[in-house]
Design an enzyme around this catalytic site. Structure first.
Site, mmCIF file in Angstrom:
data_model
loop_
_atom_site.group_PDB
_atom_site.id
_atom_site.type_symbol
_atom_site.label_atom_id
_atom_site.label_comp_id
_atom_site.label_asym_id
_atom_site.label_seq_id
_atom_site.Cartn_x
_atom_site.Cartn_y
_atom_site.Cartn_z
ATOM 1 N N TYR A 1 -3.525 -16.016 -13.962
ATOM 2 C CA TYR A 1 -3.031 -14.698 -13.794
ATOM 3 C C TYR A 1 -2.304 -14.385 -12.658
ATOM 4 C CZ TYR A 1 -7.665 -15.389 -11.329
ATOM 5 O OH TYR A 1 -8.576 -15.811 -10.531
ATOM 6 N N CYS B 1 -40.679 -29.926 -44.691
ATOM 7 C CA CYS B 1 -41.135 -28.466 -44.390
ATOM 8 C C CYS B 1 -40.220 -27.246 -44.893
ATOM 9 C CB CYS B 1 -40.997 -28.118 -42.716
ATOM 10 S SG CYS B 1 -41.418 -26.588 -42.119
ATOM 11 N N CYS C 1 -47.393 -26.273 -37.578
ATOM 12 C CA CYS C 1 -45.985 -25.647 -38.012
ATOM 13 C C CYS C 1 -46.497 -24.469 -38.710
ATOM 14 C CB CYS C 1 -45.296 -26.550 -38.829
ATOM 15 S SG CYS C 1 -43.922 -25.709 -39.629
ATOM 16 N N GLU D 1 -5.163 -5.872 -16.779
ATOM 17 C CA GLU D 1 -5.628 -7.205 -17.637
ATOM 18 C C GLU D 1 -7.056 -7.359 -17.859
ATOM 19 O OE1 GLU D 1 -4.329 -10.374 -14.675
ATOM 20 O OE2 GLU D 1 -2.586 -9.307 -14.598
ATOM 21 N N ASP E 1 -3.983 -36.320 -35.255
ATOM 22 C CA ASP E 1 -4.573 -37.428 -34.866
ATOM 23 C C ASP E 1 -3.779 -38.876 -34.932
ATOM 24 O OD1 ASP E 1 -6.857 -36.056 -34.000
ATOM 25 O OD2 ASP E 1 -7.917 -36.360 -35.889
ATOM 26 N N LEU F 1 -12.342 -9.354 -5.727
ATOM 27 C CA LEU F 1 -11.638 -7.816 -5.731
ATOM 28 C C LEU F 1 -12.492 -6.906 -5.393
ATOM 29 C CD1 LEU F 1 -9.911 -8.168 -9.212
ATOM 30 C CD2 LEU F 1 -8.796 -8.065 -6.918
ATOM 31 N N LYS G 1 -15.681 -2.650 -13.458
ATOM 32 C CA LYS G 1 -16.763 -3.463 -14.281
ATOM 33 C C LYS G 1 -17.459 -2.578 -15.265
ATOM 34 C CE LYS G 1 -18.604 -6.948 -12.274
ATOM 35 N NZ LYS G 1 -18.433 -7.657 -11.201
ATOM 36 N N ASP H 1 -14.852 -13.631 -17.968
ATOM 37 C CA ASP H 1 -16.019 -14.004 -17.231
ATOM 38 C C ASP H 1 -16.028 -15.614 -17.065
ATOM 39 O OD1 ASP H 1 -18.076 -13.588 -15.664
ATOM 40 O OD2 ASP H 1 -19.707 -13.025 -17.256
ATOM 41 N N LYS I 1 -10.649 -8.778 -17.509
ATOM 42 C CA LYS I 1 -11.258 -9.570 -16.530
ATOM 43 C C LYS I 1 -12.172 -10.678 -17.301
ATOM 44 C CE LYS I 1 -14.065 -8.978 -12.355
ATOM 45 N NZ LYS I 1 -14.582 -10.155 -12.432
ATOM 46 N N CYS J 1 -41.514 -29.483 -35.639
ATOM 47 C CA CYS J 1 -42.276 -29.762 -36.730
ATOM 48 C C CYS J 1 -41.821 -30.829 -37.112
ATOM 49 C CB CYS J 1 -42.029 -28.737 -37.817
ATOM 50 S SG CYS J 1 -42.726 -29.161 -39.227
ATOM 51 N N CYS K 1 -45.350 -24.979 -42.659
ATOM 52 C CA CYS K 1 -45.752 -25.923 -43.691
ATOM 53 C C CYS K 1 -47.203 -26.690 -43.111
ATOM 54 C CB CYS K 1 -44.816 -26.888 -43.790
ATOM 55 S SG CYS K 1 -44.801 -28.164 -42.250
ATOM 56 N N ARG L 1 -12.556 -22.038 -6.564
ATOM 57 C CA ARG L 1 -12.505 -21.074 -5.641
ATOM 58 C C ARG L 1 -13.169 -21.632 -4.362
ATOM 59 N NH1 ARG L 1 -15.064 -16.404 -4.343
ATOM 60 N NH2 ARG L 1 -13.795 -14.871 -3.175
#
Ligand code: IVH
Length: 674
Positions: A226, A429, A406, A113, A37, A83, A314, A117, A115, A424, A409, A136
């Site tokens: 990739y 509580c 609640c 490799e 920093d 793919l 997959k 997500d 895949k 609540c 409580c 894409r």
């Protein structure tokens, strides 16, 4: 002089880039966050003093952009295809057989490799510098997300190795949101009453395509490349070499990859990661298999939509159907009520699941789920399993009702307009107490060293504290009686608690745990009002006069102090002699300092918040009601009583154009600034 500044700037940038690479790409920092920093701060100082020396690839420029109107569509250098999938071992065997047939007995290797997500993106570089990023999209045309991509810390703004693969090159890869960032994001959306993201992929997509790069920056995305392309083709001989080159250029290439010579090798890799995928800090949904040699890839070529030389194996979705037997409500730290599904136990991806989250009331309505229904549950990563949808209505089904009080409580439950969570409102509580105590004692709040998880747990178990105020009544004897607590540590903790009485007002205010009042807002309120009693008795309108305090925060503060139990807490803290006052801070000096504005009616172009921000930025004050102290009333359409009052008191009235004129010039103020 200038030369030496330029030299220092360059040195700092090199140094910061090196540490960013160590931290964000290699995950091996060699300096502390504070040291890092300090470097960035120094660079920022120099750049502030010499704006002409700022360049777009400076590490300070990652979050420079402003919100835009929309994203521009851009055509890809060569289509970003997808793919073909293999959903089981047989389909992978079929793929392997096709490849072998095509290559007619040639020797070849695969690269396997993970895949990841997320969503794919193309990052373009010119003269070794990051130039542009495109999503894409439909594969042919994507959206320009350059400013947002710049905020991704693992995406190099300048590449490391010289010479680069050419004057211009392109890196394609996956933008992902690590699991931890995803959880943090959803937790903060919960506390802001916003709806949750269903999964990290959606959250990453939302962040990358956001119109405001500052939002993207907060979402902590990662870019995992990739492919390396020059003029739309691979500049190297193999996929493996592509990945190695990308690594040398400073990209965060996934280390989990393997060269495989045959199907058995591939299957071992696939199985290994199917079992270990939970341990990864991000989600994967399969394994991508690519023929390694670029020459052989060319021989194999493409079908209409995908390369013949690659396939995505997959993993099976981690979902299972079961019966929703009941819904129970849990109370979290901020008082938020979370409905939890009790399920007939079912195996999901090898783990028995009997509980799943339903998040909140809206989610239950969205799913249209009732007790007795057959539901689909999903487990992904380490997160709590969730109910995804109803598979079949139960024969005897009944609607769930959120409790009116609640369940822990009996306190009031409030659901603000536009908020997802019901809460609540009782800070004492018991369900909230543990976290309230932890929050109160935290370093950034009351900074009471020694009051950590373990101690809080014991204090609650033995009934020694029932509110944060009880901390101030604890004695050395009481603490010494606890497990693993010597007299020396007990005295130290009591001394620390005692010392916290001198913490300034804003810390006390932050310590109360008022929803939406964090450190910054607490500081603003303390500076503006100068005392806790003034804040507690302020109306929503008056609260909104403080800088940056909008209707939601003001309402939340009002709610908090309306609750009897919270007022009791405040009284006890007063008796414990905590700091309830501080000197009011002088308002920011500016052209409008000393001037008070009141806004009324609808302005033609500015929203109320925008007008307020503009006035405050120039040092002016915005008040909620007209009085003799008001300098100007800014009136828009359908201005009401405030306008009458202004006329009555002879306060000057201007319209929006008038406001702009005041903001631009400083000579026509009727009263002198302070
Ligand atoms: S290669 C011709 N490698 O999966 C497209 N893709 O179904 C070749 N993905 O759109 C893509 N990790 O978004 C490749 N290691 C990886 C990947 C990967 C994730 C995504 C990517 C692609 C989709 C293909």
């Amino acid at each position: 002089m200038k030369d030496s500044v330029q030299h220092e700037i360059q040195k700092l940038r090199d140094e910061i880039e090196r540490h960013e690479h160590l931290y964000y790409v290699l995950d091996q920092p060699v300096i502390t966050d504070a040291e890092y920093d300090a470097l960035v701060r120094r660079l920022q100082e120099l750049e502030n003093a010499h704006p002409e020396l700022v360049t777009p690839d400076s590490p300070t420029q990652r979050v420079g952009g402003k919100p835009r109107e929309g994203l521009q569509r851009v055509e890809h250098s060569t289509p970003m295809l997808s793919l073909d999938n293999a959903l089981n071992e047989q389909e992978l065997r079929d793929f392997d057989a096709r490849v072998r047939q095509f290559l007619k007995g040639q020797q070849f290797e695969y690269v396997a490799e993970l895949k990841m997500d997320g969503l794919s993106m193309a990052a373009h570089y010119r003269d070794s510098r990051f130039h542009r990023a495109i999503t894409r999209g439909d594969g042919r045309v994507g959206e320009d997300v350059t400013e947002n991509a710049r905020t991704i810390r693992s995406l190099p703004l300048r590449v490391k190795k010289h010479p680069a693969p050419g004057p211009a090159f392109e890196v394609r890869g996956e933008v992902i949101m690590p699991e931890k960032s995803f959880e943090r994001l959803n937790a903060s959306r919960d506390s802001e009453g916003l709806s949750r993201f269903a999964n990290p992929r959606n959250a990453a997509a939302g962040a990358l395509r956001n119109l405001d790069p500052r939002v993207t920056a907060r979402r902590e995305l990662d870019f995992i490349p990739y492919f390396l392309l020059v003029d739309g083709t691979f500049p190297v001989d193999s996929q493996w070499e592509s990945l190695e080159t990308l690594k040398q250029l400073g990209f965060k290439v996934n280390p989990h990859r393997r060269k495989c010579t045959d199907l058995d090798d591939l299957l071992r890799f696939i199985k290994h990661w199917e079992e270990k995928r939970e341990e990864l800090p991000y989600e994967i949904d399969g394994i991508v298999v690519k023929v390694d040699s670029v020459k052989q890839q060319r021989e194999l070529g493409f079908t209409a939509k995908a390369p013949r030389w690659a396939i995505a194996f997959k993993y099976a979705a981690r979902q299972a159907a079961t019966t929703l037997e009941n819904i129970e409500v849990q109370v979290g730290r901020t008082g938020a009520l979370t409905p939890v599904a009790h399920l007939a136990p079912v195996a999901v991806g090898g783990v028995t699941v009997a509980r799943a989250t339903l998040h909140n009331e809206d989610e239950i309505a969205r799913l249209d789920v009732q007790i007795g229904d057959k539901v689909l549950v999903e487990r992904s990563g380490d997160v709590i399993p969730k109910v995804v949808r109803v598979v079949e209505h139960g024969v005897r089904r009944h609607k769930f009702q959120m409790p009116k009080t609640c369940p822990v409580c009996g306190g009031h439950i409030v659901r603000e307009e536009g908020e997802a969570a019901s809460r609540c409102v009782n800070t004492n509580c018991p369900a909230r107490l543990h976290e309230s105590l932890r929050h109160f004692a935290q370093r950034s709040v009351m900074n009471i060293d020694g009051v950590g998880d373990a101690l809080v747990e014991q204090l609650l178990e033995r009934g020694l504290v029932r509110s944060v105020a009880d901390l101030y009544d604890l004695t050395v004897e009481q603490l010494t009686a606890l497990d693993r607590m010597g007299e020396k540590s007990a005295s130290k903790i009591i001394k620390n608690i005692d010392g916290s009485r001198r913490q300034p007002l804003w810390r006390v205010l932050n310590g109360l745990g008022i929803p939406f009042v964090g450190e910054r807002t607490a500081q603003i309120l303390a500076d503006h009002f100068g005392g806790l009693d003034e804040i507690a008795s302020a109306s929503v309108e008056e609260l909104r006069e403080a800088e940056e305090v909008g209707p939601k925060v003001a309402e939340s503060i009002r709610q908090f102090f309306c609750e009897e139990r919270n007022r009791e807490l405040v009284e006890r803290l007063r008796r414990a002699e905590l700091q309830f006052t501080q000197a009011k801070k002088a308002r920011k000096r500016g052209r409008l300092s000393g001037l008070t504005f009141v806004l009324t009616g609808t302005l033609p172009t500015l929203t109320r918040e925008e007008a307020k921000a503009k006035i405050e930025a120039a040092g002016g004050k915005v008040a909620g009601s007209v009085s003799k102290k008001t300098t100007y009333v800014v009136a828009g359409e359908e201005a009401g009583q405030k306008l009458d009052k202004a006329n009555e008191l002879g306060v000057r009235i201007v319209d929006e154009a008038g406001l702009f004129a005041i903001l631009e010039t400083d000579s026509n103020s009727p009263t002198a600034a302070e």
